[in-house]
Design an enzyme around this catalytic site. Sequence first.
Site, PDB file in Angstrom:
ATOM      1  N   GLY A 166       0.844  -1.196   0.000  1.00  0.00           N
ATOM      2  CA  GLY A 166       0.000   0.000   0.000  1.00  0.00           C
ATOM      3  C   GLY A 166       0.874   1.238   0.000  1.00  0.00           C
ATOM      4  O   GLY A 166       1.484   1.574   1.022  1.00  0.00           O
ATOM      5  N   ARG A 219      -0.705   7.947   0.212  1.00  0.00           N
ATOM      6  CA  ARG A 219      -0.089   9.143   0.789  1.00  0.00           C
ATOM      7  C   ARG A 219       0.821   8.824   1.960  1.00  0.00           C
ATOM      8  O   ARG A 219       1.912   9.375   2.080  1.00  0.00           O
ATOM      9  CB  ARG A 219      -1.182  10.120   1.248  1.00  0.00           C
ATOM     10  N   GLU A 247      -9.570  14.232  18.376  1.00  0.00           N
ATOM     11  CA  GLU A 247      -9.293  15.106  17.226  1.00  0.00           C
ATOM     12  C   GLU A 247     -10.585  15.712  16.688  1.00  0.00           C
ATOM     13  O   GLU A 247     -10.647  16.918  16.397  1.00  0.00           O
ATOM     14  CB  GLU A 247      -8.590  14.282  16.151  1.00  0.00           C
ATOM     15  N   LYS A 259      -5.481   4.745  19.171  1.00  0.00           N
ATOM     16  CA  LYS A 259      -5.611   5.613  17.998  1.00  0.00           C
ATOM     17  C   LYS A 259      -7.069   6.001  17.761  1.00  0.00           C
ATOM     18  O   LYS A 259      -7.365   7.129  17.335  1.00  0.00           O
ATOM     19  CB  LYS A 259      -5.040   4.902  16.769  1.00  0.00           C
TER      20      LYS A 259
END
Length: 328
Positions: free
Chosen positions: A7, A10, A196, A189
């Site tokens: 993969g 980005r 966030e 996470k």
Amino acid sequence: MQLGMVGLGRMGANIVRRLMRAGHHCVVYDRDPAPGRALAGEGAVNVADLAGMVAALAAPRAIWVMLPAGEITEATLAQLADLLEPGDTLIDGGNAFWKDDVRRGRELAARGLTYHDVGTSGGVHGLDRGYCLMIGGDPASFARLEPLFQALAPGKGAIEPTRFRDGRNPASEQGYLHCGPVGAGHFVKMVHNGIEYGMMQAFAEGFDLLRNASSKQGLPPEYGFDFDLAEIAEVWRRGSVVTSWLLDLTAEALAADEELGAYSGHVSDSGEGRWTVQAAIETATPAEVLTSSLYTRFRSRKDHTYAEKILSAMRAGFGGHVEPKKPL
């Protein structure tokens, strides 16, 4: 050390670049051959398929999968498990659901394979800034792979040291942490991304309030302020208690165009906010801010405000997230 990377989007491609900068050797694969060819020109070994990756790595192998959560990750991990040998390690660095990790870890352990779930934060800027890594899995395997995690992490940098940390784990000061058994990394996470959402929503609503506190928005002249939002964002970056990377990205977007004309205000969510709210329900943990910020993203797909444009600008800044061309 050697690492295989499956993969090369980005983040996957830049993880490879950061590892190679630190002297590690990477074997890479992506269904699109273009990014693999580009990385081969920078020193990586590009292979044509997963079998070729396994053949190119020396045992005990470590292969990192950096793909969208869901079916494609499941299928890739299953295919790799059939190709690997006992003692090899699989890593999922995407935003997977932590309960899926627990299941995978159990299934792979039965085949003699180790598994790490690695929550990876850093977005499109991680190549230069480093990645904050939240890692779950076997402690002995973590110790073997720690040089890779250390190379990806940002290091101490210029951040002010935290007081009273004498005798505590030095790895967290470098920006990576073994959080616990399989599933723990992605759980941490998940909560990180839920927070966030809440932080982004607070900034978005605050700047929306500043924008609306204006005679241009219908307030009487003596009670209206025509604030320069770009300058307010900039001054807050200098010594204020709300200083953060999210504020940096907001200031940059406002300096470019205070009206944020490039953004519709349609704000997507990638799953972690929903899982955070589910975990709050399962553990009977009050999470009003995190829940409200998720619901605001749902609403944004029907009714856009300036606050949602701020959210879109932040998402584009840290993750390169692009609004869908058509509302979902």
